[in-house]
Write a protein that holds these residues in place. Structure first.
Motif, mmCIF file in Angstrom:
data_model
loop_
_atom_site.group_PDB
_atom_site.id
_atom_site.type_symbol
_atom_site.label_atom_id
_atom_site.label_comp_id
_atom_site.label_asym_id
_atom_site.label_seq_id
_atom_site.Cartn_x
_atom_site.Cartn_y
_atom_site.Cartn_z
ATOM 1 N N LEU A 242 0.829 -1.209 0.000
ATOM 2 C CA LEU A 242 0.000 0.000 0.000
ATOM 3 C C LEU A 242 0.856 1.250 0.000
ATOM 4 C CD1 LEU A 242 -2.617 1.632 0.437
ATOM 5 C CD2 LEU A 242 -2.400 1.158 2.863
ATOM 6 N N PHE A 243 1.961 1.198 0.734
ATOM 7 C CA PHE A 243 2.770 2.399 0.839
ATOM 8 C C PHE A 243 3.358 2.799 -0.512
ATOM 9 C CE2 PHE A 243 6.568 4.891 2.044
ATOM 10 C CZ PHE A 243 5.877 5.946 2.603
ATOM 11 N N PHE A 244 3.637 1.804 -1.374
ATOM 12 C CA PHE A 244 4.149 2.172 -2.697
ATOM 13 C C PHE A 244 3.083 2.909 -3.490
ATOM 14 C CE2 PHE A 244 5.157 1.409 -7.178
ATOM 15 C CZ PHE A 244 6.382 2.045 -7.209
ATOM 16 N N SER A 245 1.831 2.451 -3.394
ATOM 17 C CA SER A 245 0.744 3.168 -4.071
ATOM 18 C C SER A 245 0.676 4.608 -3.578
ATOM 19 C CB SER A 245 -0.594 2.480 -3.815
ATOM 20 O OG SER A 245 -0.656 1.254 -4.482
ATOM 21 N N ILE A 246 0.823 4.764 -2.258
ATOM 22 C CA ILE A 246 0.777 6.116 -1.699
ATOM 23 C C ILE A 246 1.971 6.940 -2.176
ATOM 24 C CG2 ILE A 246 0.879 7.437 0.458
ATOM 25 C CD1 ILE A 246 -0.720 5.254 1.781
ATOM 26 N N LYS A 247 3.132 6.268 -2.261
ATOM 27 C CA LYS A 247 4.329 6.957 -2.730
ATOM 28 C C LYS A 247 4.127 7.486 -4.161
ATOM 29 C CE LYS A 247 9.125 5.757 -1.737
ATOM 30 N NZ LYS A 247 9.963 4.572 -1.485
ATOM 31 N N LEU A 248 3.449 6.693 -4.975
ATOM 32 C CA LEU A 248 3.166 7.148 -6.340
ATOM 33 C C LEU A 248 2.314 8.406 -6.306
ATOM 34 C CD1 LEU A 248 2.354 3.718 -8.025
ATOM 35 C CD2 LEU A 248 4.379 5.122 -8.406
ATOM 36 N N ILE A 287 8.046 9.674 7.782
ATOM 37 C CA ILE A 287 7.626 10.964 8.340
ATOM 38 C C ILE A 287 7.887 12.071 7.323
ATOM 39 C CG2 ILE A 287 8.012 12.617 10.207
ATOM 40 C CD1 ILE A 287 8.804 10.326 11.991
ATOM 41 N N VAL A 288 9.049 11.984 6.665
ATOM 42 C CA VAL A 288 9.382 12.997 5.667
ATOM 43 C C VAL A 288 8.349 12.981 4.543
ATOM 44 C CG1 VAL A 288 11.144 13.789 4.048
ATOM 45 C CG2 VAL A 288 11.819 12.765 6.222
ATOM 46 N N TYR A 289 7.997 11.757 4.083
ATOM 47 C CA TYR A 289 7.012 11.670 3.004
ATOM 48 C C TYR A 289 5.677 12.263 3.434
ATOM 49 C CZ TYR A 289 10.230 8.516 0.697
ATOM 50 O OH TYR A 289 11.323 7.980 0.104
ATOM 51 N N GLY A 290 5.258 11.930 4.656
ATOM 52 C CA GLY A 290 3.993 12.463 5.148
ATOM 53 C C GLY A 290 4.027 13.985 5.184
ATOM 54 N N ASN B 42 -12.075 10.535 6.501
ATOM 55 C CA ASN B 42 -10.793 10.741 7.152
ATOM 56 C C ASN B 42 -9.973 9.449 7.101
ATOM 57 O OD1 ASN B 42 -8.718 11.502 8.795
ATOM 58 N ND2 ASN B 42 -9.879 11.099 10.676
ATOM 59 N N PHE B 43 -9.029 9.388 6.141
ATOM 60 C CA PHE B 43 -8.223 8.171 5.994
ATOM 61 C C PHE B 43 -7.343 7.929 7.215
ATOM 62 C CE2 PHE B 43 -8.475 6.375 1.647
ATOM 63 C CZ PHE B 43 -9.437 7.223 1.141
ATOM 64 N N ALA B 44 -7.206 8.945 8.074
ATOM 65 C CA ALA B 44 -6.363 8.770 9.256
ATOM 66 C C ALA B 44 -7.159 8.213 10.429
ATOM 67 C CB ALA B 44 -5.707 10.101 9.645
ATOM 68 N N GLN B 45 -8.412 7.814 10.193
ATOM 69 C CA GLN B 45 -9.274 7.331 11.270
ATOM 70 C C GLN B 45 -8.654 6.166 12.036
ATOM 71 O OE1 GLN B 45 -12.141 8.970 11.877
ATOM 72 N NE2 GLN B 45 -12.426 7.754 13.702
ATOM 73 N N THR B 105 -5.623 13.680 4.162
ATOM 74 C CA THR B 105 -5.802 12.756 5.289
ATOM 75 C C THR B 105 -4.885 11.541 5.149
ATOM 76 O OG1 THR B 105 -7.713 11.722 4.229
ATOM 77 C CG2 THR B 105 -8.166 13.439 5.833
ATOM 78 N N ILE B 106 -4.554 11.161 3.903
ATOM 79 C CA ILE B 106 -3.564 10.089 3.729
ATOM 80 C C ILE B 106 -2.214 10.550 4.260
ATOM 81 C CG2 ILE B 106 -2.228 8.794 2.015
ATOM 82 C CD1 ILE B 106 -4.700 8.583 0.346
#
Lengths: 317, 300
Positions: A242-248, A287-290, B42-45, B105-106
């Motif tokens: 999932l994190f890779f999808s988010i990274k994209l 954290i940096v990505y967020g 809220n995806f952070a839920q 929220t992600i």
């Protein structure tokens, strides 16, 4: 933004061609060619994602799945059945297109949050399948021994050779994507983005265009996956989580999802961050990505490609 | 080892499923509160749940506060995080579209996850069960006392929320925002404050969920995303925006997951809930109790 000038593309192509020659001479960055291979691979995915999210306005948080399908089809067919890698790449795109149609047809009827969640759930399900179908995928340990690529006896067996191969794909995909954007399909997509009811009222076949662009983005992601598998000769499921999808999504949000250059800039920055510049943070790089994603969403809604516009705005005042 | 009858085994799956389902129901209720007032998912839920569990471990185990003090302290702290999220991340977005809010929220979700990894590391943490861990045997199924706490808090949340939305002026003001924010602000309701309150309330419920589940399933930094997706699945299954729907949806989803993992394939435990989520989205996005008309009117 409708017209994309040819000159920047030409300059960009020259820079890309020259890069390994320069990098080779400077010891501090001589491994950057290797990283640039990954930048190219991720660029392929983000170009498709950019047209899907930025131009058609359809969110996907599951594109790691198509990247993974491409990689696993290539890996399984070459390792277990000894099929030619190029054929595997094609089969991979065919499988990805089929999956994209199956998932896309019902889910693109959804909008906003619903679509985001559907693609997210799809991505996680595929990730679980990669982990669980051990006799096919090797499970969490992954698969090794995936052959490299060669063409008419010429093996792409070094980072530099593979670099040129990957970036030829990227440049071709870039030009092809521009053509889509400038064609009737592109106008239809922008109309859908602006207002679905209005586009529908003007006779735009909304679901058809959404599926086309979804499949197109899936095909590019799948190609990228095959290129990834044949370059590393090894894959395991954690790459496609999932994190890779988010990274994209971070890549195109950072670069600017309403502009194809944004996809390339974003992929470049995020890839260099994760392969090179964030080693100091180790696993806390998340954290940096967020932080990047949040700051970009709040302060740079058009991403980095929007910065010149903002700066111009200051001077005009 | 005594043999467990098949019926007893099924009953066991049901009990476990309903327990986990109660947690999904709480997450789904949290989704609904924010969604009803703001139209934001809220995806952070799920991160609230994770924070609830880990902060409770900190107060109760590391600091040594008694349960009765640690519980409210944890809820207050997580509520503060919810308020911060609204003030620092959601409100400053200048041109909020569904896409930017999803992405924001992600971003928050991975930020909180990263911060939790920074503070607590990657190990799972245990919390002593509220009333011991002597299991009760009932028709062949083993029931942890903690299960009753989970059910109890679900009932408590349901009753308290019903009272809040039906009988208090603030609750009614929030319902008004959910109905029509413009009309609500015309009659003098401070919509921004209601949005803030919705984040606070749903963070508090998430925290409670995290606190009560940690003694059963432990808690670690990266549990949030999956809890959020499954909670959303519960909310969708019941009908997005409907509180009874969220609870029914959560309990059904938890049971499906438990039976699926027990009878079909345990490796696909997480996949069952997601496949249900996708099936509902594809075939009946309005859910079991959702109103099709309302889901059309809502802004997407």
């Amino acid at each position: 933004m409708l017209r994309i000038a040819k000159l920047p593309i030409a300059i960009f192509a020259v820079l890309i061609i020259l890069f390994p020659w320069v990098a080779r001479e400077i010891p501090a960055i001589d491994h950057y060619t290797d990283i640039m291979v990954f930048v190219g691979i991720y660029c392929l995915i983000t170009l498709g994602l950019c047209i899907l999210m930025g131009y058609a306005g359809q969110i996907s948080i599951g594109h790691a799945a198509f990247f993974g399908i491409g990689a696993y089809v290539s890996a399984i067919l070459t390792v277990r059945f000894g099929i030619n890698p190029w054929a595997c790449m094609l089969i991979g795109t065919a499988v990805s297109s089929a999956v994209a149609v199956l998932v896309g047809a019902p889910s693109l009827k959804l909008k906003g949050h619903y679509l985001a969640m559907a693609t997210l759930a799809f991505g996680i399900v595929i990730f679980i399948i990669f982990n669980e179908e051990i006799e096919w995928t090797g499970g969490p340990d992954g698969m090794s021994g995936i052959p490299g690529l060669s063409l008419f006896g010429f093996a792409f067996d070094s980072a530099e050779k593979y670099y040129y191969l990957v970036w030829s794909f990227v440049i071709l995909a870039f030009i092809f994507t521009i053509n889509i954007i400038q064609s009737g399909t592109g106008r239809a997509l922008r109309a859908i983005h602006a207002s679905e009811p209005a586009a529908g009222a003007m006779g735009v076949n909304i679901s058809k265009y959404k599926i086309i662009v979804f499949v197109y983005s899936a095909v590019l992601a799948s190609l990228a996956g095959s290129l990834y598998a044949h370059y590393l000769n090894f894959i395991n499921p954690s790459t496609f989580d999932l994190f890779f999808s988010i990274k994209l999504v971070i890549m195109i949000a950072l670069g600017g999802m309403h502009n194809l250059w944004g996809a390339i800039i974003g992929s470049g920055i995020i890839t260099f961050l994760s392969y090179e510049w964030l080693h100091y943070f180790e696993e806390f790089e998340v954290i940096v990505y967020g932080a990047i994603l949040l700051l970009v969403t709040v302060f740079l809604p058009n991403g980095l490609v929007g910065v010149p516009g903002i700066v111009k705005g200051w001077f005009r005042r | 080892m005594e043999t467990i009858s098949f019926a007893g085994q099924l009953f066991q799956y049901l009990i476990t499923g309903l327990t986990v389902g109660s947690i999904y129901a709480m997450v789904a209720v949290g989704f609904n509160i924010i969604y009803n007032v703001t139209d934001i998912i809220n995806f952070a839920q799920g991160e609230f749940v994770m924070l609830g569990g880990l902060i409770m471990v900190f107060f109760h185990v590391a600091v040594g506060l008694p349960l009765i003090l640690a519980f409210p302290s944890t809820v207050i702290l997580v509520t503060a995080v919810g308020i911060l999220i609204d003030r620092l991340a959601i409100r400053p977005i200048r041109r909020p579209s569904v896409l930017t809010l999803i992405i924001a929220t992600i971003a928050l979700s991975i930020l909180i996850k990263g911060a939790a990894m920074f503070i607590w590391g990657k190990d799972p943490y245990d919390l002593p069960a509220f009333s011991g861990r002597n299991p009760i045997n009932f028709i062949g199924a083993v029931i942890q006392p903690q299960y009753f706490w989970v059910f109890g808090f679900l009932v408590f949340i349901a009753v308290a929320l019903t009272f809040f939305f039906d009988r208090t002026i603030i609750g009614k003001a929030m319902s008004a925002c959910a109905d029509n924010p413009d009309a609500a602000s015309l009659v003098g309701i401070d919509v921004k404050r209601m949005v803030l309150l919705s984040f606070a309330l749903s963070a508090a419920i998430g925290a409670i969920a995290g606190i009560v589940i940690t003694p059963i399933s432990l808690m670690e930094y990266d549990r949030g995303a999956m809890l959020a997706v499954k909670g959303f699945g519960a909310a969708i299954l019941g009908g997005l925006g409907s509180f009874p729907g969220a609870i029914i949806g959560g309990l059904i989803l938890g049971s499906i997951e438990s039976f699926g993992a027990g009878l079909v394939h345990s490796g696909y435990k997480d996949a069952f809930a997601l496949i249900v989520l996708m099936a509902v989205l594809f075939f009946k996005p309005s859910g079991i109790l959702g109103d099709i008309e309302i889901s059309k009117i809502k802004r997407f």
